[in-house]
Structures are given as structure tokens and as C-alpha cells.
Motif scaffolding. Structure first.
Motif, short mmCIF file in Angstrom:
data_model
loop_
_atom_site.label_atom_id
_atom_site.label_comp_id
_atom_site.label_asym_id
_atom_site.label_seq_id
_atom_site.Cartn_x
_atom_site.Cartn_y
_atom_site.Cartn_z
N VAL A 196 0.84 -1.32 0.06
CA VAL A 196 -0.11 -0.27 0.14
C VAL A 196 0.91 1.17 0.06
CG1 VAL A 196 -0.15 0.16 2.51
CG2 VAL A 196 -2.07 1.02 1.11
N HIS A 197 0.67 1.98 -0.80
CA HIS A 197 1.26 3.38 -0.86
C HIS A 197 1.04 4.32 0.53
CE1 HIS A 197 2.94 7.36 -2.16
NE2 HIS A 197 3.37 6.69 -3.25
N ARG A 198 2.02 5.01 0.88
CA ARG A 198 1.80 5.71 2.07
C ARG A 198 0.74 6.66 2.13
NH1 ARG A 198 4.96 10.54 3.43
NH2 ARG A 198 3.87 11.09 1.55
N ASP A 237 -3.63 -2.38 -1.44
CA ASP A 237 -3.99 -2.10 -2.91
C ASP A 237 -4.76 -3.15 -3.64
OD1 ASP A 237 -2.21 -3.72 -4.02
OD2 ASP A 237 -0.62 -2.06 -4.38
N ASP A 238 -5.06 -2.81 -4.68
CA ASP A 238 -5.93 -3.84 -5.58
C ASP A 238 -5.36 -5.01 -5.99
OD1 ASP A 238 -8.18 -2.22 -5.20
OD2 ASP A 238 -7.88 -1.22 -7.05
N TYR A 239 -4.13 -5.11 -6.02
CA TYR A 239 -3.46 -6.14 -6.61
C TYR A 239 -2.09 -6.90 -5.92
CZ TYR A 239 -0.91 -8.59 -10.69
OH TYR A 239 -0.20 -9.44 -11.37
N GLY A 293 8.52 -11.13 -7.78
CA GLY A 293 9.32 -11.18 -9.02
C GLY A 293 8.90 -10.11 -9.99
N GLU A 294 7.59 -10.06 -10.21
CA GLU A 294 6.70 -9.06 -10.88
C GLU A 294 7.04 -7.65 -10.73
OE1 GLU A 294 2.28 -8.14 -12.81
OE2 GLU A 294 2.63 -9.75 -11.13
N VAL A 295 7.10 -7.41 -9.31
CA VAL A 295 7.42 -5.98 -8.73
C VAL A 295 8.99 -5.51 -9.22
CG1 VAL A 295 7.44 -4.49 -6.76
CG2 VAL A 295 5.65 -6.31 -7.29
N MET A 296 9.62 -6.59 -9.03
CA MET A 296 11.07 -6.27 -9.36
C MET A 296 11.34 -6.12 -10.79
SD MET A 296 13.16 -9.10 -6.86
CE MET A 296 13.09 -8.89 -4.98
N GLN A 297 10.85 -6.94 -11.56
CA GLN A 297 10.80 -6.94 -12.93
C GLN A 297 10.64 -5.32 -13.38
OE1 GLN A 297 8.90 -10.38 -14.28
NE2 GLN A 297 10.72 -11.66 -14.08
N PHE A 298 9.38 -5.12 -12.88
CA PHE A 298 8.76 -3.59 -13.57
C PHE A 298 9.87 -2.44 -13.06
CE2 PHE A 298 6.44 -0.02 -11.87
CZ PHE A 298 5.60 0.36 -13.11
N LEU A 299 10.44 -2.70 -11.70
CA LEU A 299 11.40 -1.57 -11.27
C LEU A 299 12.53 -1.67 -12.10
CD1 LEU A 299 11.13 -1.85 -7.53
CD2 LEU A 299 10.18 -0.21 -8.79
N PHE A 343 0.79 -1.39 -7.60
CA PHE A 343 2.06 -1.07 -7.29
C PHE A 343 2.74 -0.17 -8.71
CE2 PHE A 343 3.00 -4.97 -9.86
CZ PHE A 343 3.91 -4.63 -10.61
N GLU A 344 2.15 -0.51 -9.84
CA GLU A 344 2.61 0.01 -10.89
C GLU A 344 2.46 1.56 -10.97
OE1 GLU A 344 1.31 -1.61 -14.59
OE2 GLU A 344 2.16 -3.39 -14.30
#
Length: 304
Positions: free
Chosen positions: A204-206, A231-233, A238-244, A288-289
Motif C-alpha cells: 500500500v502506498h503511504r 491495494d488492489d493487486y 518477481g513481477e514487482v522487481m522486473q517492473f522496477l 504497485f505500478e
């Protein structure tokens, strides 16, 4: 009085209230600024009150040891403490003692605020093997952090039972946002490793976490006792790391060998925010995106 008129009466009373934030750090300060922007009087308790912005009246307090005299007209209390370290002693001092001392101070002055919100965590849930977790899921934590948070929640519910105060436990997922860039730094420096076994991350974003605090303590309808704040997702790590990595133009993190250190952690669960959504809450950063894209663009400021 008819139910609809009761709701209207509460809504009218929320226009100009006194809000006490016990533990006014980064999250508490962001929530306090939002309360102040809505026209409420905000008092923030912390060990360094001089760091608070002018919109929040700062008062010195070490919540693990005691709470000073509180405003006699306090309507809303938010307990948003944080442990000084990741030890059992520090968690007990911050969360359990913090809640107890706030409740003791209210009782000492015979104060019954309309709502008390305790910022808890999804750490109160055990590994569900990737299954969905929500407010109805039993709290069966396996680590001391989750166990102490459950103790603090139980204390809040027990001490407010039979009073005019409505207790709320907001179980937040992993907070990220301005200044909370550990994962970004790991990916940027090449230290990030994708777990060999899929593991969902409930984030969750601050800013959304702060907005939840304001929403649940001031909304028209009577709040439920517990909300999951994520959040919703619930994406895989691994998906978060790849996005970053893609967003920063860095090499994609490697995947760990099965059974390695990266597979040790808080387990795998997918937390649901359906109840929070049903209350009318809208996210600024639903996944997170959106949140990490804003961070990579330099948006937002962490409060000291």
C-alpha cells in the motif's frame, strides 16, 4: 431517532473535530495534514514534536512510557506508532504499551472519543499458501510481531467495549512511498533476487494508507471493527522487481535457487481489500505500478 438522521448527525459533527495522532511519524503526519486540510484541529504526539509542520500542533510524548494531558474535546484518536527496532522488546514497547498508555490517558480524563483507529498490520495473518486473506480470516500469527499486534488489537477492543467509542483496526500491508525505497535500491544496486518460489506481496502506498485513516475515522456509516489496508493487486515479488528494473533501465534481477535464503520470509498470502472498497474508499495508487511509477518520477516527500 431514525437511522438516516443518525448518520446525518454524525456527518455534520465531522466537519470540525479535534483529532489526536499518537505516533505522528511519516504516516501519522501525512494523515494529520489531510485531517487539517479538511478543516479539523490536529494534535500530534511524538518524541520530536518540533519536526511537525505548522498545521499539526506538536506535543512531546514517549508513548511507550506514558501519555500527557489530552485535549478535552478530542473526537478522533489515531494510534500510528512504530517500533524502534525489529525486536520483540521494541515491538511490545511501541505497540502494546503505546495502545495501553493512550487508553489509560483517555480513561484517566474520562474521555470517550467517537472513534479510535489503531494502525496494525497484515502480519497478524499466517502463511495461507497463496490463498486469499480478508477480515474474516483467523489471526494466527507465527512471528512475535504479529502476535504482539494481535495483543494490541485485543486490548483496544476490550477496553472500548461498552463505551461510546468505536474501535477500528486497520491492518496495513507493506507500506512504500517517499523515502521508503528499499526495494528500488536493491534493484538499482543489483542486490535484488527473485524468490524461487512464487510469493505475493501485499503493498500500500503511504498516501493511500494515510487516506484510509482519514476515510475510516470520518466516513458517514459506522465502520467495521477491522479493515485490511492493501491495494488492489497482490502481485508476485518477481513481477514487482522486473517492473522496477525495466523502469530504471537496470538488468533484470536473477532468480534464486530453490530452497535458498530468498525463500525464507513471511510466507505467501493474498490480502483482499474488498471490505475497504465497499466502504467507498478510492485509491490514488490502486496497484504497485502507479505507486512505483510516481516514486521513480520523484513524486512525494517523506515527513521527518
Amino acid at each position: 431517532m431514525e437511522a438516516g438522521k443518525q448518520v446525518t448527525a454524525w456527518y455534520c459533527q465531522t466537519r470540525d473535530m479535534t483529532v489526536l495522532i499518537a505516533g505522528c511519524g511519516d504516516l501519522g503526519t501525512e494523515a494529520g495534514l489531510r485531517f487539517a486540510a479538511a478543516g479539523h484541529q490536529v494534535v500530534g504526539l511524538r518524541r520530536s514534536p518540533e519536526k511537525l509542520p505548522p498545521e499539526i500542533h506538536g506535543v512531546y510524548a514517549d508513548l511507550s512510557k506514558g501519555v500527557p494531558q489530552l485535549p478535552a474535546d478530542v473526537d478522533i484518536v489515531v494510534v500510528a506508532v512504530a517500533a524502534d527496532s525489529s525486536t520483540e522488546e521494541a515491538y511490545r514497547a511501541a505497540y502494546l504499551n503505546g495502545v495501553k498508555n493512550v487508553l489509560d490517558a483517555l480513561e484517566r480524563q474520562s474521555l470517550e472519543p467517537r472513534r479510535i483507529l489503531f494502525v496494525s498490520s497484515t502480519a497478524v495473518y499466517k502463511d495461507s499458501g497463496g490463498a486469499v486473506v480478508d477480515e474474516s480470516t483467523p489471526t494466527e500469527p507465527t512471528r512475535f510481531s504479529g502476535k504482539i499486534l494481535v495483543e494490541a488489537e485485543d486490548l483496544l477492543f476490550a477496553r472500548t467495549h461498552g463505551t461510546a467509542t468505536r474501535p477500528i483496526s486497520l491492518r496495513l500491508g507493506g507500506i512504500y512511498g517517499p523515502g521508503r525505497t528499499r526495494l528500488i535500491d536493491q534493484v538499482r544496486t543489483g542486490k535484488a533476487v527473485i524468490p524461487a518460489q512464487p510469493r505475493h506481496t501485499n503493498r500500500v502506498h503511504r498516501d493511500d494508507a494515510a487516506a484510509m485513516i482519514v476515510h475510516l475515522t470520518t466516513m458517514e456509516q459506522v465502520p467495521d471493527p477491522v479493515y485490511v489496508g492493501v491495494d488492489d493487486y497482490p502481485a508476485e515479488m518477481g513481477e514487482v522487481m522486473q517492473f522496477l528494473a525495466a523502469g530504471m533501465g537496470c538488468p533484470e534481477p536473477p532468480t534464486a535457487e530453490p530452497g535458498g535464503a530468498s525463500d525464507a520470509g513471511p510466507g505467501d498470502k493474498r490480502c483482499s481489500n474488498a471490505l475497504l472498497r465497499a466502504s467507498g474508499f478510492d485509491f490514488a495508487f490502486p496497484t504497485f505500478e502507479e505507486g512505483y511509477r510516481a516514486l521513480l518520477d520523484g513524486q512525494g516527500v517523506r515527513h521527518p
